[in-house]
Design a protein around this motif. Sequence first.
Motif, PDB file in Angstrom:
ATOM      1  N   HIS A 193       0.807  -1.217   0.000  1.00  0.00           N
ATOM      2  CA  HIS A 193       0.000   0.000   0.000  1.00  0.00           C
ATOM      3  C   HIS A 193       0.840   1.268   0.000  1.00  0.00           C
ATOM      4  CE1 HIS A 193      -3.319  -2.771   1.149  1.00  0.00           C
ATOM      5  NE2 HIS A 193      -3.864  -2.046   0.185  1.00  0.00           N
ATOM      6  N   CYS A 225       2.670   1.070  -5.095  1.00  0.00           N
ATOM      7  CA  CYS A 225       1.420   1.091  -5.866  1.00  0.00           C
ATOM      8  C   CYS A 225       1.700   1.531  -7.300  1.00  0.00           C
ATOM      9  CB  CYS A 225       0.431   2.090  -5.273  1.00  0.00           C
ATOM     10  SG  CYS A 225      -0.517   1.451  -3.937  1.00  0.00           S
ATOM     11  N   ILE A 268       3.336  -1.176  -9.213  1.00  0.00           N
ATOM     12  CA  ILE A 268       2.430  -2.300  -9.497  1.00  0.00           C
ATOM     13  C   ILE A 268       1.470  -1.927 -10.626  1.00  0.00           C
ATOM     14  CG2 ILE A 268       0.507  -3.662  -8.584  1.00  0.00           C
ATOM     15  CD1 ILE A 268       2.029  -3.816  -5.942  1.00  0.00           C
ATOM     16  N   PHE A 269       0.886  -0.722 -10.522  1.00  0.00           N
ATOM     17  CA  PHE A 269      -0.059  -0.324 -11.573  1.00  0.00           C
ATOM     18  C   PHE A 269       0.631  -0.169 -12.929  1.00  0.00           C
ATOM     19  CE2 PHE A 269      -3.189   0.781  -8.286  1.00  0.00           C
ATOM     20  CZ  PHE A 269      -4.339   0.362  -8.919  1.00  0.00           C
ATOM     21  N   LEU A 274      -4.775   0.229 -16.215  1.00  0.00           N
ATOM     22  CA  LEU A 274      -3.937   0.189 -15.006  1.00  0.00           C
ATOM     23  C   LEU A 274      -2.764   1.155 -15.139  1.00  0.00           C
ATOM     24  CD1 LEU A 274      -3.727  -3.685 -14.454  1.00  0.00           C
ATOM     25  CD2 LEU A 274      -4.877  -2.054 -12.966  1.00  0.00           C
ATOM     26  N   TYR A 330      -3.772   4.783 -15.021  1.00  0.00           N
ATOM     27  CA  TYR A 330      -4.047   5.234 -13.653  1.00  0.00           C
ATOM     28  C   TYR A 330      -2.734   5.578 -12.938  1.00  0.00           C
ATOM     29  CZ  TYR A 330      -5.610   5.219  -8.826  1.00  0.00           C
ATOM     30  OH  TYR A 330      -5.858   5.572  -7.524  1.00  0.00           O
ATOM     31  N   SER A 333      -7.988   1.873  -0.315  1.00  0.00           N
ATOM     32  CA  SER A 333      -6.619   1.730  -0.790  1.00  0.00           C
ATOM     33  C   SER A 333      -6.568   2.210  -2.235  1.00  0.00           C
ATOM     34  CB  SER A 333      -6.188   0.275  -0.724  1.00  0.00           C
ATOM     35  OG  SER A 333      -6.909  -0.466  -1.679  1.00  0.00           O
ATOM     36  N   ARG A 334      -5.368   2.370  -2.769  1.00  0.00           N
ATOM     37  CA  ARG A 334      -5.201   2.726  -4.171  1.00  0.00           C
ATOM     38  C   ARG A 334      -5.942   1.741  -5.082  1.00  0.00           C
ATOM     39  NH1 ARG A 334      -4.122   7.605  -6.039  1.00  0.00           N
ATOM     40  NH2 ARG A 334      -2.417   8.587  -4.920  1.00  0.00           N
ATOM     41  N   TYR A 335      -5.910   0.479  -4.661  1.00  0.00           N
ATOM     42  CA  TYR A 335      -6.499  -0.567  -5.509  1.00  0.00           C
ATOM     43  C   TYR A 335      -8.014  -0.429  -5.563  1.00  0.00           C
ATOM     44  CZ  TYR A 335      -1.811  -2.171  -4.763  1.00  0.00           C
ATOM     45  OH  TYR A 335      -0.450  -2.206  -4.705  1.00  0.00           O
ATOM     46  N   SER A 336      -8.613  -0.123  -4.405  1.00  0.00           N
ATOM     47  CA  SER A 336     -10.074   0.005  -4.457  1.00  0.00           C
ATOM     48  C   SER A 336     -10.494   1.341  -5.070  1.00  0.00           C
ATOM     49  CB  SER A 336     -10.728  -0.233  -3.101  1.00  0.00           C
ATOM     50  OG  SER A 336      -9.959   0.308  -2.068  1.00  0.00           O
ATOM     51  N   TYR A 351      -9.098   2.482  -7.651  1.00  0.00           N
ATOM     52  CA  TYR A 351      -9.101   2.142  -9.080  1.00  0.00           C
ATOM     53  C   TYR A 351     -10.353   1.358  -9.465  1.00  0.00           C
ATOM     54  CZ  TYR A 351      -8.046  -0.449 -13.294  1.00  0.00           C
ATOM     55  OH  TYR A 351      -8.132  -1.014 -14.534  1.00  0.00           O
ATOM     56  N   THR A 352     -10.650   0.300  -8.713  1.00  0.00           N
ATOM     57  CA  THR A 352     -11.774  -0.549  -9.138  1.00  0.00           C
ATOM     58  C   THR A 352     -13.123   0.107  -8.877  1.00  0.00           C
ATOM     59  OG1 THR A 352     -11.617  -1.682  -7.023  1.00  0.00           O
ATOM     60  CG2 THR A 352     -10.656  -2.808  -8.925  1.00  0.00           C
TER      61      THR A 352
END
Lengths: 309, 284
Positions: free
Chosen positions: A16, A21, A24-25, B98, B101, B185-188, B190-191
Amino acid sequence: MPSPKIQKWSFQKLIHHESVCGFIFSSPFIIGFLLFTILPMLYSLYISFTDFKITAAPLWIGLTNYIRMFTGDPQFLKSIAVTLYFVLVSVPLKLAFALIVAYLLTRKNRLDGFYRSVYYLPSLIGGSVAVTLVWKELFATKGVVNNFLSLFGLKTVFWLGDPAYAMWVLVLLTVWQFGSSMIIFAAGLKQIPVTYYESAQIDGASQLQQFFRITLPCLSPVILFNLVMQTISGFMNFTQAFIISKGTGGPMDSTLFYALYLYKRAFNYFEMGYASAMAWILLIMIAIVTALIFKTSDQWVFYESKEEK
Amino acid sequence: MLNPYRTRRVLYRTIFHLLIFLLGFLMVYPVLWMVFGSFKTNYEILNESLKLLPKVFSVDNYIRGWRGFGNLTFAQFFLNSFIITTLATAGVTISSSLVAYAFARIRFPGRKFLFACMMATMMLPAQVVMIPQYIIFRNLDLTNTFVPLILPSWFSSAFFVFLMMQFIQGLPKELDEAAILDGCSRYSVYTRIIMPLISPALITTFIINFYWKWDDFMGPLIYLSRPKMFPVSLAIKLFADSSSETDFGAMFAMSTLSLLPVFFIFLFFNKYLVEGISTSGLKG
């Protein structure tokens, strides 16, 4: 309480972290760039200095491939001439059509959307094998074009068998696909403030004057963009030349486009070293031509922000 | 009473529409000729090519064409095309979004450098990487599989990354920041936030890449040599060459069918496509 400095390593924390991040992206690009761009480019540069017939190991021969191209391969020089000719003729024609039609269609008109779809259609499907094969039939000896010409008492032309005409069939096929440039022009035309035209009309400017004094300068950045894009894709024309000439570049090498000749060297004769050297020359040619276009663009591209200074 | 000024204007308008219409007809003529040709007999195609409409509409060409060649029907070729196109297009859409972003929103070391590298790849002629890629895939024994036609797409494409970045940069940054403050989080982010909001860009990417892959000829030509694996583009070409005398009717019929997916997508997503093209300048 643990001090932040001796914080325990934690997977959760790591993934995180902002930088992690980011990596990874962007990893699809990073991995792909290394695997499918950098690695092949280095490999390509290496084999361009070798004699590599794919079945045996590459043999280092220094600049021989490059020297051979310019001194011992008339077909190579011919393919450059053919490609330059094609780009010089087809790109300006295509852009001129695109601009004229886009301009005509900007007037408020209920049928605009319909017309635009009709003009865009060839761009959508014209690059396909199916349409190229049909195009070839249109220009066959007993095809539609010749039959149409004979209505006016004109003689039959051997479009695809005569070196003087075969190139024109390909030029027409390319110009026919002006729709995508047209849509970009149309978007650019919409950006021009109506007030420019209104004040020009008050000053008594004619339609033609308005076109050359307002429309063209305001559109020049878009023209530059289209010019660069179309020039680059003109250099890379392959499928259409391949289909129309049945993979030969004939008659008499009159449609031997650079990309087609490169393909023949690589996949008909399996001279991977020579073909790679050709690919690098293509890269250099495109870089030079694009640089030239940008260099001259200072003279004719008009940016509003520049004017304000 | 006829006003001379008005008559002149009506006259101009009429001439204008007539010209635009005529030119438009000329533009679509080759396509109409192909579609109507697919219902004609070979005799009609060869000897009465000026007539647009067939004497009788017959579907014989479709039946004959569909049979294909060498025990392979066009069902196989269409299936191949769909597999290659769908997998490659899904890959390029997901991976490019991805990357877009990351470049548009996340600050990480090397971001600017990587972005410059990506823009540079747009200028790179395909031929420079085509030959070494072929040799590498050949050494890995992956020619005559769909892998070389699909795999590179899963690593994003500069064009589409750029297109989607434009979209993401158009969204307010506060949206991300608020979500992160709320514990996302960054991941959520994004989604749950970015992905749904950039769906027009995702659709544009999907459509344009679908077209590119569906029409792609050079890739399959290089990598595939077993007819069983051929996509439609290559099959039609082989079909046209296969016998000494080309069966034009059947070729036109299969050509028409091969354009149907492109047509339907165009009909349904016309708006997105035109938008996407005007902002990015992709295609042809």
